[in-house]
Motif scaffolding. Structure first.
Motif: not given
Length: 361
Positions: A51, A53, A77, A81, A84, A141, A144-145, A180, A182, A184, A231
């Motif tokens: 991750n 993010s 969030q 995360i 996801a 990832l 992400y927001e 959302i 995100n 990758w 997500s």
């Protein structure tokens, strides 16, 4: 680019058929197996998931509602995360080509999104993560927001009075639109290549009502679950990019030109394709060359529908010998590409230890 080419080819093919004889054809939707969007090297068998993010914070608030939502969204969030990454992990864990799928905790961080102007992790850092965790590639990832926009309006709502009767009273309706976003990435550290990069954008809309704005806000109860579900779905969807997918494609076949073609149309509408094909095949020996071309074209369509792509190609080539039309030429190109794509897709499925319910001839 490959996907765009396939889409454009299919559109042009349909236009050519329609222009050739709009009223003389009928459309039918088939299912086509498309190769995976991302084709990993066979040497990549150990996967790490990281991750990059982090949850973003907001410091300026217009009102009390925005301040409450900001605090909720920061936790949302973090949970989003996790959801996801969980979706991606579960999807990759099903893929038998991978010996290892591992969640890796790192200190790397990216809060700027994706794109050509945004820096990726340094290749030294990626290689260090891979070496330390004994993996061949990194799924990340990268961004992400969850950003929420608020709108409030006055609205009559129903409430029970002292006699338990429902009456209309002045109230408020609040609408939360949560975007959302995100992104990758897949890193190949040993070839120093970003194999794939993709951004998902989804919107969740939630509404609530109450006698005042705060009551309306607390009336919303399903937003968190919806965001987490979405997500997780995006993580799963990213994992599915490694596998071939079934796509709907539209084909057309000729229904006019002779009594047998008209009769075959009725049989096709009854889903009796075998009987319809028998009539089409009879017309392939007709003395009229244009009619023979139509019948051969229909036989190509029938065999494609049954997954017999090489036989379908043979039939459309016969159609071209009788009538070298643009429609026949376009269909030939479509079938040639489908043969190639299907071979690639079947190889990809075999590597993933998944079976395809497809007869390839």
């Amino acid at each position: 680019m490959k996907k765009n080419y396939t889409y454009i080819l299919a559109i042009l093919f349909g236009i050519l058929i329609s222009l050739n004889s709009c009223s003389a054809t009928k459309q039918h939707t088939l299912s086509a197996l498309e190769p995976a969007s991302v084709d990993l090297a066979t040497t990549i068998t150990k996967i790490g998931i990281i991750n990059e993010s982090s949850a973003t914070t907001k410091s300026d608030y217009k009102n009390r509602i925005e301040q409450i939502l900001s605090a909720k969204d920061q936790q949302l969030q973090k949970d989003g995360i996790d959801a996801a990454i969980s979706g991606l992990f579960e999807e990759l864990a099903k893929d038998q080509r991978f010996d290892t799928v591992r969640l890796i905790q790192t200190e790397v961080n990216n809060s700027e999104g994706l794109g050509d102007t945004v820096d990726t992790i340094s290749w030294d850092a990626v290689k260090e993560i891979c070496d330390a965790n004994n993996v061949d590639a990194i799924f990340s990832l990268a961004y992400y927001e969850a950003d929420t926009q608020v709108s409030v309006k006055k609205k009559k709502i129903e409430e029970q009075d002292m006699l338990r009767q429902y009456i209309k009273v002045a109230g408020h309706e609040i609408t939360l639109e949560t975007l959302i976003e995100n992104g990758w990435r897949i890193y190949d550290p040993y070839n120093q290549q970003v194999i794939d990069e993709l951004v998902f954008n989804e919107q969740i809309t939630s509404t609530g009502t109450g006698t005042n704005e705060m009551d309306a806000l607390y009336d919303i109860s399903d937003r968190r679950e919806a965001v987490l579900d979405q997500s997780k779905n995006t993580g799963s969807s990213y994992g599915l990019r490694l596998l071939p997918q079934e796509q709907d494609v539209v084909r057309e076949y000729f229904v006019k030109g002779s009594d047998k073609l008209v009769e075959a149309k009725k049989l096709a509408e009854e889903d009796n394709w075998e009987a319809a094909a028998a009539l089409w095949e009879l017309e392939t020996t007709h003395e009229n060359t244009k009619l023979k071309a139509k019948a051969c074209y229909n036989m190509a369509f029938y065999n494609e529908m049954n997954g017999k792509y090489q036989i379908a190609l043979d039939w459309v080539e016969k159609a071209s010998t009788h009538n070298d039309s643009k429609a026949n030429t376009a269909y030939k190109a479509v079938l040639q590409k489908r043969i190639t794509d299907t071979k690639i897709a079947l190889q990809q499925l075999e590597r993933s230890n998944l079976s395809a319910s497809l007869e390839f001839e």
